[in-house]
Structure formats: C-alpha cells, structure tokens
Design a protein around this motif. Sequence first.
Motif, PDB file in Angstrom:
ATOM      1  N   LYS A 578       0.819  -1.221   0.000  1.00 62.72           N
ATOM      2  CA  LYS A 578       0.000   0.000   0.000  1.00 62.72           C
ATOM      3  C   LYS A 578       0.852   1.271   0.000  1.00 62.72           C
ATOM      4  CE  LYS A 578      -3.781   2.380   2.319  1.00 62.72           C
ATOM      5  NZ  LYS A 578      -4.891   2.289   3.285  1.00 62.72           N
ATOM      6  N   LEU A 601      -6.567  -5.725  -2.036  1.00 66.19           N
ATOM      7  CA  LEU A 601      -7.173  -4.540  -1.423  1.00 66.19           C
ATOM      8  C   LEU A 601      -6.151  -3.435  -1.149  1.00 66.19           C
ATOM      9  CD1 LEU A 601      -9.617  -6.218   1.156  1.00 66.19           C
ATOM     10  CD2 LEU A 601     -10.270  -4.914  -0.879  1.00 66.19           C
ATOM     11  N   HIS A 602      -4.871  -3.808  -1.016  1.00 67.26           N
ATOM     12  CA  HIS A 602      -3.851  -2.810  -0.671  1.00 67.26           C
ATOM     13  C   HIS A 602      -3.147  -2.220  -1.896  1.00 67.26           C
ATOM     14  CE1 HIS A 602      -4.406  -4.697   3.282  1.00 67.26           C
ATOM     15  NE2 HIS A 602      -3.930  -3.578   3.776  1.00 67.26           N
ATOM     16  N   GLU A 632      -8.998  -2.399   5.429  1.00 68.47           N
ATOM     17  CA  GLU A 632      -9.258  -1.796   4.119  1.00 68.47           C
ATOM     18  C   GLU A 632     -10.759  -1.716   3.833  1.00 68.47           C
ATOM     19  OE1 GLU A 632      -7.093  -0.232   1.878  1.00 68.47           O
ATOM     20  OE2 GLU A 632      -5.899  -0.381   3.695  1.00 68.47           O
ATOM     21  N   ARG A 636     -13.018   1.714   3.245  1.00 66.94           N
ATOM     22  CA  ARG A 636     -13.936   1.897   2.115  1.00 66.94           C
ATOM     23  C   ARG A 636     -15.322   2.294   2.597  1.00 66.94           C
ATOM     24  NH1 ARG A 636     -11.330  -1.850  -2.591  1.00 66.94           N
ATOM     25  NH2 ARG A 636      -9.237  -1.337  -1.939  1.00 66.94           N
ATOM     26  N   GLU A 774      -4.632   3.428  11.247  1.00 65.46           N
ATOM     27  CA  GLU A 774      -4.621   2.149  10.517  1.00 65.46           C
ATOM     28  C   GLU A 774      -3.932   1.079  11.361  1.00 65.46           C
ATOM     29  OE1 GLU A 774      -3.789   1.937   6.290  1.00 65.46           O
ATOM     30  OE2 GLU A 774      -4.043   4.094   6.068  1.00 65.46           O
TER      31      GLU A 774
END
Length: 810
Positions: A578, A601-602, A632, A636, A774
């Motif tokens: 990411k 997803l990253h 993640e 979203r 995060e």
Amino acid sequence: MKRIHKVAVLGAGTMGSRIAAQFANAGVPSYLLDIVPADADSSARNKIATAGLDAAKKSKPAAFMELGLARLITVGNFDDDLKRLAEVDWIIEAVVENLDLKRALLRKVEAIRKPGTIITTNTSGLPVGKIAEGFSDDFRRSWFGTHFFNPPRYMRLLEIIPTADTDRGAIDAVAQFCDIHLGKGIVLAKDTPNFIGNRIGTFSVLNVMRLMQEMDLSIEDVDALTGQALGWPRSATFRTIDLVGLDILGHVVANTARAGGEPLDERSDLKLPDFYREMLERKWLGDKTKGGFYKKVKGGAGEEDERMALDWKTLEYHPRKKPKFPALDMAKNVDQTAARVKMLLGLDGGAPQKNDRAGAFLWAALSDLWTYSANRIPEISDSIVEIDRAMRLGFNWELGPFELWDAAGVEGTVERMKKEGRPIAGNVEQLLASGKKSWYLDDPKAASGRAYWDLKIGNYEAVKVPGGVWSVEVAKKSNGVVKKNSGASVVDLGDGVACIEFHSKMNTIGSDIVQLITQTLKSGGAGDAFDAFVITNDATNFSVGANLMLLLMSIQEEEWDDVDLAIRTFQGMTQAIKFSPKPVVVAPFGLTLGGGTEISLHAAALQPHAELYMGLVEVGVGLLPGAGGCKEMLLRAVDSAASIRPGGRGESVELMEAMKRIFETIATAKVATSAHEARGLGFLRDSDSISMNRERVLSDAKSCALEMVRAGYEPPQPRADIPAPGENILAALKMGVHLMRQGDYITEYEVKLATKVAEVLCGGNVTPGTPVSEQYILDLEREGFKSLCGEKKTQERIQYTLKTGKTLRN
C-alpha cells in the motif's frame, strides 16, 4: 477498422440468448429477436425472445456477470422488429439448423441491413458458404461463420470461418472486437464439417468409446484415465457428455456423417456405439434429464446424495466404483502434465509395466489422436497452431494434440507406432525427415515466445499472437528472472516494470511469498531497479489464500510467538504494497481468496480479469481477515459514507448502511462470482479497469502501472484520523447476529466469529467518531486472529478444510 457498437442476435435459444448475454457483459447493447408464437395476441408477440432472455438470467453457471447487465438486451420478434437491424453494426444468425429456414430469414435481413453491416452465422453443422449462396455481393463480402462454444461466457474459443468471398477487413474487425471485448481466443477454421474443435473432439470421444468396448473398461475407468491425468478437464469424457447433453454430441456426430454420404476421412468407421443410441432412444440425455452416464440418487435423512454410474453393457446403474490403476496412482505425484503423460505411456525411460491397462488404453487413444490430427492439415486448418488452440480453448485441454505429442516425444512415439504397425501420418514423416524432432520450439524473440513447424514451408515460423496478448512465461523467456525463491519470482517486464509472480502450490501464500514481496518493495531491495510493479501470474487461480497447513502446525505445537510473527510479517507485506513509493498494480483472476484478496485490497490499482472469484473467506475456517482486510474494508465504508455526507458523524445512517454491507460481506464469507460483482462488494474501486481477455491481463496491468508512473504517482500516507464506528454500530451489528442465531441461520460458534469481526470493524467498543489509526485496526485484527487460533472449533474447521476442500459449520 470497422467499429462495433451495437449488435443483433437472431434466435433466442440457448446459444442466441447466451451470446447476447456475453455482449451485455462487455457493455455492448443488443437486440435479441425470435419468431412470433402462433396465435399470439399483441402483448405476447415477443414471448419467445423474452423466454430466452429469462432463461439466460436464471442459467447455471450464470450467463451474466451481474444480473443488472441484462438491461442492455432489448427483446423483439422477426415480424415487427427486423427494421431495427438497420441500426446495428453486426448481425449474428443463431436460429435452428435448417438450411431453408436460415436462408428465408436471411433474405429478409438482406433487404433491411445497411450495406457493409457484418453478418455471421453461429451454425455448427451447415456449410457456411452454402447458406449465403446467391445473395448479393455486398452481403457475401460481409458474411462468414462465427462459431461460439457453449456457454459463451466461460468457453473462450471462437472459430471464425471465412468463405471465398469474405472481406478480410470484416474478419479482422470481428476478431479484434471479440478478442478485446468478449475475451475470446480466435481460431481461423476452414468451411469443413464441424470446423476444428468439434472435428477433433468428436473423433477423440468416439475413439475412446471404441477402445472402452474393445478393452472392456467401465465408464468410471475411462473418466479416471481421460481427465486431469492428461491435463484434460476433471469432467473427463462421460461426465462432460452428461454436462453438454448426449443429444448435442449426437447432432455433432451427425454433422460429420452428412457429407454427401461419402466417407469424410480415413476414420469414418467410427460411429456412436449401440448403447449410446439406446440411451438417446430412452431420452437419457445427461444432467438435463437427471440421468445419463451418471445420475444422482438422493441420500436418506442426514446422508449425502450418491452419484451412480452406468454399466454400458447392461444399461443399469450401480454405485460409482473407484478405478484401480497403479500407474495412475503413481502419476498423481507428478505435477507437470508433460512429464506425467510421458510416464503414463511408459516413455520416461522406464519400460511399460506388465499388464498396465492404463498405459495400453492411453497409448492407443493418444497415438490415434496424433495421427488423426496430423492428417487434418491442410484439410481443416493450415497449421498445427489452430488445432492446438481450438482444443485448449474449446475443450479446456491444457495441451493441444501436437503439444501433447511433443510432451511424449515425437521421435520415440513414431518409432513405437511403426514397430506396432500403426499408420503414420505423412505430415509427421515430413517433420522427422527434415531432421527435426518437435512440432514447437522456444523462440525468445517471438511475441508468443515460441515457434511452430510450418508444414507449408517446411520450416519453423514464429507463433503469431495479437498485440497485447502476453504471459509471465513469455516475459521470462525474453527478459529473465531478477530474483526467485520457492514461492515467488521477480520477473523483468521491460520499460521499468517488474512482475512479482507466485508459483507455490495453488499459489498459497507462505513466508516465501511474504518475504519476496516485502524485500522487493523496500529500499535497497531487488525493486530499486524498477519504477512500478505488477503482482500476477499465469496459473488458473491468482491465490487461494494463506498456507493453512503451516498455520495449523504452529497452532498444534502451541508456537504462539510464531503465529504472532507470521501475522505481523503478513501485515508488513500488505502495508509495503500500500505505501510503496512506486505504484503496485495487482492483477487478480480466478480464485482470489482470503490473503489473495487482502493483497489486492492494498494495491494502488487493480486490473482484474472479468472471471474473478474474490472474497474474504477466513470466517469459513474459523478466522478473520488478519492482514489488513478488515482495515481496508472499514476504510472503504468510512470513505463511501463521507462521500455521501461529508463531515457526517461517526454513527450516521450512511455509515451504518456501509458498515452493515462490509460486515455481511466478511461475516458470511461472500465470494464475488465476477469482477463486476467484486466491484459491487467493494473489493474493486470505480477507477479499476476490467480485462475481458485472460491473455491480456498482464499487458493491461503493465500499461496501468506505466500510466501511474507517467502521472507522477504519489503513495498514500498512513491514516491516523479514521472515525471509529464505535459502540452504537457495534451494538446494531451484534443485534443482527443475535437475530440470525434466533432464527437458527447460524451456529453458536458462528455468533462468536461474527462478534469478533464486528468488534474489529467498529474499532472496538469506543465512542463513535473516536479517531483511530490504521495501525490500531491492524493490532485489533492481529489480536482477534490470534485469539481465534486458540479455539478448538477453529482448529476443527481448518483441519476439515485441509482434508476435504470444503467448509465445516460447527
């Protein structure tokens, strides 16, 4: 080149409606027309076309990548709506296989279509040239065959059959459009009975039935021998016929028998056996009539259904028996198809085993197949490439006949065939007489990475592929491997882009893959020489997730520090993806589960294949996504709620709805059945593009990465201001879980799993809107994952999945 923006499909039967569905999957609108039913009133004039569309909507496997795409199909009928053909760029005729009927309909079409409009037939049994005999010059120039294989969404082969009059420009327009937008592999065939795929496939299946009778083998024996052992589909011979329909194979065989009563070729002696004809009489047509070569019998209370197999001699069913072939059991340990085939045929240096019925059957079947295929050039095709490609794409063979022949060894097999007095094809004699020993050679300079023996010129020629069709294997041949370990490699793709390729079993993610990605992306690693990265590979599936076997071993030995370290390093890898200063594009396809989804997803961007089966399925094995998957999905949800109501509180209606969606996706281990569905579930962003053709995924992903470099890519910064959904949304999610338990939809242990997922997603039991980082969510994931590893029921789930490949509801 002619552009195709809108199409019309004439005939709304199984093929016509599914062809229209595949155009819809590509975002192309179409008209789907059929006859007006007799005595129809004004409201029912489109009844047949509507029924075809409805059947496509309900079909299994699904014809539409997302049901909403059906809106792109407009139904109509031949009486009221043929005038609409003047609006389209391509007309496909897919009505019943009756020459007079087709010609009568096409005469009406000829009067309406704009000059230059492409018109093709999906016939599989009639000569393409004969259908348009006597039509206008413009019609005949725009006329050719486009033979789609059923089901068109999943079967990649498209045979294009030109006539003597067809304009090359029209063929090129359709070939390019179908390659890029419909995801098809194009094979040019000659206008001969059954074209290429069905001609070779029909010979193979009739010959297998002949050998089965001569060698007194059972249906189960033949399916064990003609499946994955040869790199052919798991459904092998008879299970495939059940899926396709015995009547369909009957029609295809009839096509070859119709050639003016003359013998079609040197193997016209092959016919459908008597037992098969009797099955057709009895209407035992396979799955569609609930019985063919196999049938399912419902199990009693609490018992599984049983699949019965047919005894072809008595036409009676019996419980399926496991075939006993020692050679086959040994071959299962050989991963590479080429080496496995060599071993099964006794051509790997070891002498064939005594009384080896498996080897004897396969030798007879394959040596006949090779001779038959070689004798079909130039009759059905001018090159071996088209025949191999047709069998790979249309019948899901891993290797086509000539590739299989190379795997077994051309010289050695021909020698053995001569010793046994078998016929030898003139074309293979030509190859060997010129001192060459294989049909194909590696050619690093060719875009395809290989060359084939061209029988017309008596020399090797590069295998041609359209621009943009590429693979990691070919990139390795031309540019080489930069770094490698047992699970992954870094491959130079040229232009400053590197590919990180997985090659572990089923592409499971273990410490080797984690290590290679992390080292490549960090400063001072192998990635310093590159400007961007693509993570993808050439396998059938992108990745089935983390290596559960290693995890289970650590759990059973109570190596909790090892488990903790494994999760931390996995999280470190996804964060490296990411926050990499250089863009990382992930190009997933096929099964992309658990850790495979977390890697995706990253990414800075995704470039998935349309056939994507993606999901965070950890709950199925009693765990939760522990490598940033929960984090993640939370980001979203938070961002989508904020886009609707900027500055909304941490417990807004918008956030509640978004959280419910992601919670349901993770807690029920939802798997998207296409890239379109994956977008709907939040795994793909709106900005992510989808590749329709599997063979273009790598090239498209590289282009995407280069575009990001050119645009001056800036990596995201770790967020420390995520408004935690907190205690109120957590309470609402827990209430939903409680109601599911009350209704007996989930087990007591699934309540525990779902609650753990809810706690991580909500940032714990905190005040709504509390800013969290995060890393805080990653820590919650890790602790939740570890605590579930210690649960007996989670260990039972992992063991069950490793043993059966299925999930346990305990």
